[in-house]
Design a protein around this motif. Structure first.
Motif, PDB file in Angstrom:
ATOM      1  N   TYR A 181      53.256  29.139  40.698  1.00 25.66           N
ATOM      2  CA  TYR A 181      52.089  29.204  41.572  1.00 25.66           C
ATOM      3  C   TYR A 181      50.860  28.534  40.965  1.00 25.66           C
ATOM      4  O   TYR A 181      49.784  28.545  41.568  1.00 25.66           O
ATOM      5  CB  TYR A 181      51.769  30.660  41.938  1.00 25.66           C
ATOM      6  N   LEU A 182      51.000  27.953  39.795  1.00 24.30           N
ATOM      7  CA  LEU A 182      49.932  27.180  39.173  1.00 24.30           C
ATOM      8  C   LEU A 182      50.376  25.720  39.157  1.00 24.30           C
ATOM      9  O   LEU A 182      51.459  25.414  38.628  1.00 24.30           O
ATOM     10  CB  LEU A 182      49.677  27.671  37.737  1.00 24.30           C
ATOM     11  N   PRO A 183      49.594  24.822  39.738  1.00 25.38           N
ATOM     12  CA  PRO A 183      50.002  23.408  39.725  1.00 25.38           C
ATOM     13  C   PRO A 183      50.278  22.920  38.302  1.00 25.38           C
ATOM     14  O   PRO A 183      49.551  23.262  37.365  1.00 25.38           O
ATOM     15  CB  PRO A 183      48.789  22.688  40.325  1.00 25.38           C
ATOM     16  N   PRO A 235      51.742  42.797  35.551  1.00 30.96           N
ATOM     17  CA  PRO A 235      50.343  42.872  35.979  1.00 30.96           C
ATOM     18  C   PRO A 235      50.115  42.319  37.382  1.00 30.96           C
ATOM     19  O   PRO A 235      49.109  41.678  37.655  1.00 30.96           O
ATOM     20  CB  PRO A 235      49.626  42.030  34.916  1.00 30.96           C
ATOM     21  N   SER A 236      51.035  42.575  38.297  1.00 28.75           N
ATOM     22  CA  SER A 236      50.953  42.015  39.645  1.00 28.75           C
ATOM     23  C   SER A 236      49.659  42.370  40.366  1.00 28.75           C
ATOM     24  O   SER A 236      49.120  41.547  41.095  1.00 28.75           O
ATOM     25  CB  SER A 236      52.129  42.497  40.495  1.00 28.75           C
ATOM     26  N   PHE A 237      49.166  43.578  40.178  1.00 25.89           N
ATOM     27  CA  PHE A 237      47.991  43.990  40.945  1.00 25.89           C
ATOM     28  C   PHE A 237      46.682  43.656  40.244  1.00 25.89           C
ATOM     29  O   PHE A 237      45.691  43.381  40.891  1.00 25.89           O
ATOM     30  CB  PHE A 237      48.076  45.485  41.275  1.00 25.89           C
ATOM     31  N   ASN A 238      46.668  43.672  38.906  1.00 20.68           N
ATOM     32  CA  ASN A 238      45.426  43.354  38.224  1.00 20.68           C
ATOM     33  C   ASN A 238      45.448  41.960  37.614  1.00 20.68           C
ATOM     34  O   ASN A 238      44.526  41.590  36.913  1.00 20.68           O
ATOM     35  CB  ASN A 238      45.098  44.411  37.154  1.00 20.68           C
ATOM     36  N   ILE A 239      46.462  41.175  37.846  1.00 27.06           N
ATOM     37  CA  ILE A 239      46.630  39.779  37.452  1.00 27.06           C
ATOM     38  C   ILE A 239      46.840  39.600  35.944  1.00 27.06           C
ATOM     39  O   ILE A 239      47.599  38.765  35.523  1.00 27.06           O
ATOM     40  CB  ILE A 239      45.460  38.883  37.927  1.00 27.06           C
ATOM     41  N   CYS A 240      46.158  40.386  35.092  1.00 26.34           N
ATOM     42  CA  CYS A 240      46.286  40.193  33.650  1.00 26.34           C
ATOM     43  C   CYS A 240      46.288  41.530  32.914  1.00 26.34           C
ATOM     44  O   CYS A 240      45.463  42.398  33.204  1.00 26.34           O
ATOM     45  CB  CYS A 240      45.133  39.333  33.132  1.00 26.34           C
ATOM     46  N   ASN A 241      47.212  41.673  31.980  1.00 27.95           N
ATOM     47  CA  ASN A 241      47.205  42.793  31.031  1.00 27.95           C
ATOM     48  C   ASN A 241      46.955  42.196  29.656  1.00 27.95           C
ATOM     49  O   ASN A 241      47.603  41.229  29.274  1.00 27.95           O
ATOM     50  CB  ASN A 241      48.550  43.523  31.014  1.00 27.95           C
ATOM     51  N   LEU A 242      46.027  42.794  28.924  1.00 32.45           N
ATOM     52  CA  LEU A 242      45.780  42.407  27.540  1.00 32.45           C
ATOM     53  C   LEU A 242      46.351  43.502  26.663  1.00 32.45           C
ATOM     54  O   LEU A 242      45.993  44.671  26.823  1.00 32.45           O
ATOM     55  CB  LEU A 242      44.287  42.230  27.281  1.00 32.45           C
ATOM     56  N   TYR A 243      47.249  43.137  25.741  1.00 28.18           N
ATOM     57  CA  TYR A 243      47.892  44.126  24.894  1.00 28.18           C
ATOM     58  C   TYR A 243      47.255  44.106  23.511  1.00 28.18           C
ATOM     59  O   TYR A 243      47.045  43.029  22.932  1.00 28.18           O
ATOM     60  CB  TYR A 243      49.404  43.854  24.810  1.00 28.18           C
ATOM     61  N   TYR A 251      51.782  36.018  40.869  1.00 29.06           N
ATOM     62  CA  TYR A 251      52.474  36.249  42.139  1.00 29.06           C
ATOM     63  C   TYR A 251      51.506  36.419  43.312  1.00 29.06           C
ATOM     64  O   TYR A 251      51.699  35.857  44.376  1.00 29.06           O
ATOM     65  CB  TYR A 251      53.388  37.472  42.009  1.00 29.06           C
ATOM     66  N   ARG A 252      50.471  37.210  43.122  1.00 28.61           N
ATOM     67  CA  ARG A 252      49.521  37.478  44.208  1.00 28.61           C
ATOM     68  C   ARG A 252      48.525  36.351  44.409  1.00 28.61           C
ATOM     69  O   ARG A 252      47.696  36.412  45.307  1.00 28.61           O
ATOM     70  CB  ARG A 252      48.792  38.783  43.943  1.00 28.61           C
ATOM     71  N   LEU A 253      48.582  35.324  43.568  1.00 28.89           N
ATOM     72  CA  LEU A 253      47.636  34.218  43.683  1.00 28.89           C
ATOM     73  C   LEU A 253      48.228  33.004  44.397  1.00 28.89           C
ATOM     74  O   LEU A 253      47.608  31.954  44.395  1.00 28.89           O
ATOM     75  CB  LEU A 253      47.158  33.779  42.296  1.00 28.89           C
ATOM     76  N   GLU A 254      49.394  33.163  44.978  1.00 30.53           N
ATOM     77  CA  GLU A 254      50.032  32.010  45.617  1.00 30.53           C
ATOM     78  C   GLU A 254      49.029  31.294  46.514  1.00 30.53           C
ATOM     79  O   GLU A 254      48.429  31.878  47.412  1.00 30.53           O
ATOM     80  CB  GLU A 254      51.245  32.453  46.441  1.00 30.53           C
ATOM     81  N   GLY A 255      48.815  29.994  46.232  1.00 35.50           N
ATOM     82  CA  GLY A 255      47.901  29.184  47.018  1.00 35.50           C
ATOM     83  C   GLY A 255      46.456  29.267  46.561  1.00 35.50           C
ATOM     84  O   GLY A 255      45.602  28.546  47.086  1.00 35.50           O
ATOM     85  N   MET A 256      46.135  30.126  45.598  1.00 33.94           N
ATOM     86  CA  MET A 256      44.761  30.233  45.095  1.00 33.94           C
ATOM     87  C   MET A 256      44.746  29.877  43.611  1.00 33.94           C
ATOM     88  O   MET A 256      45.732  30.070  42.909  1.00 33.94           O
ATOM     89  CB  MET A 256      44.232  31.665  45.265  1.00 33.94           C
TER      90      MET A 256
END
Length: 161
Positions: free
Chosen positions: A114-116, A65-73, A85-90
């Motif tokens: 990427y999550l503290p 889910p790199s582009f939409n951040i989350c997939n719910l199955y 991955y795309r949230l590095e620093g956020m």
């Protein structure tokens, strides 16, 4: 506590995902799975094996889910698959933290680095892929009682992966 596995190929990675799904899907309060590894290390392959072994998987298309951040199955139990991955620093939005607290959902997070760490759930299984000349090396670290029980359930079968 930790458990180190050598996964010789993607089939072994899928088998580990299936084994984890079998264990976590029977738990009242399953720990989150926190995945750390380089691109191509096997994180999404493990998730694919995990999700495809659950009831309802025929309606799930597992992808990173790199582009939409989350997939719910739509599986039983439900799976929330996050990719930071795309949230590095956020900081991620509240959906991630809500998923950590939802006892009816198994939460899997790729690129957890990427999550503290102070934002990680207290009970989680941290899977850390490390470089290997052949296949994949994986260290599973238990953080909390439920995660330790998952490692204890895996340990007798560790040679089958």
């Amino acid at each position: 506590m930790s458990l180190t596995l050598h996964l010789p190929d993607s089939e072994a990675t899928v088998a580990l995902g299936r084994a984890l799904a079998s264990i976590l899907s029977r738990m009242d309060t399953p720990p989150a799975l926190l995945l750390q590894g380089d691109l191509g290390s096997g994180k999404t392959t493990l998730v694919r094996g995990f999700v495809e072994s659950l009831p309802g998987a025929e309606s799930a298309e597992v992808s990173s889910p790199s582009f939409n951040i989350c997939n719910l199955y739509p599986t039983t139990p439900g799976v929330a698959h996050f990719d930071l991955y795309r949230l590095e620093g956020m900081e991620p939005d509240d959906a991630l933290f809500d998923a950590f607290e939802d006892p009816d959902t198994i939460t899997i997070v790729e690129w957890i680095q990427y999550l503290p760490k102070e934002m990680w759930p207290e009970d989680a299984l941290f899977l850390e892929w490390t470089p290997s000349d052949t296949g994949r090396s994986l260290v599973l670290h238990a953080m909390g009682g439920a995660a330790q029980s998952v490692l204890d359930a895996l340990r007798p079968n560790e040679n089958r992966f």
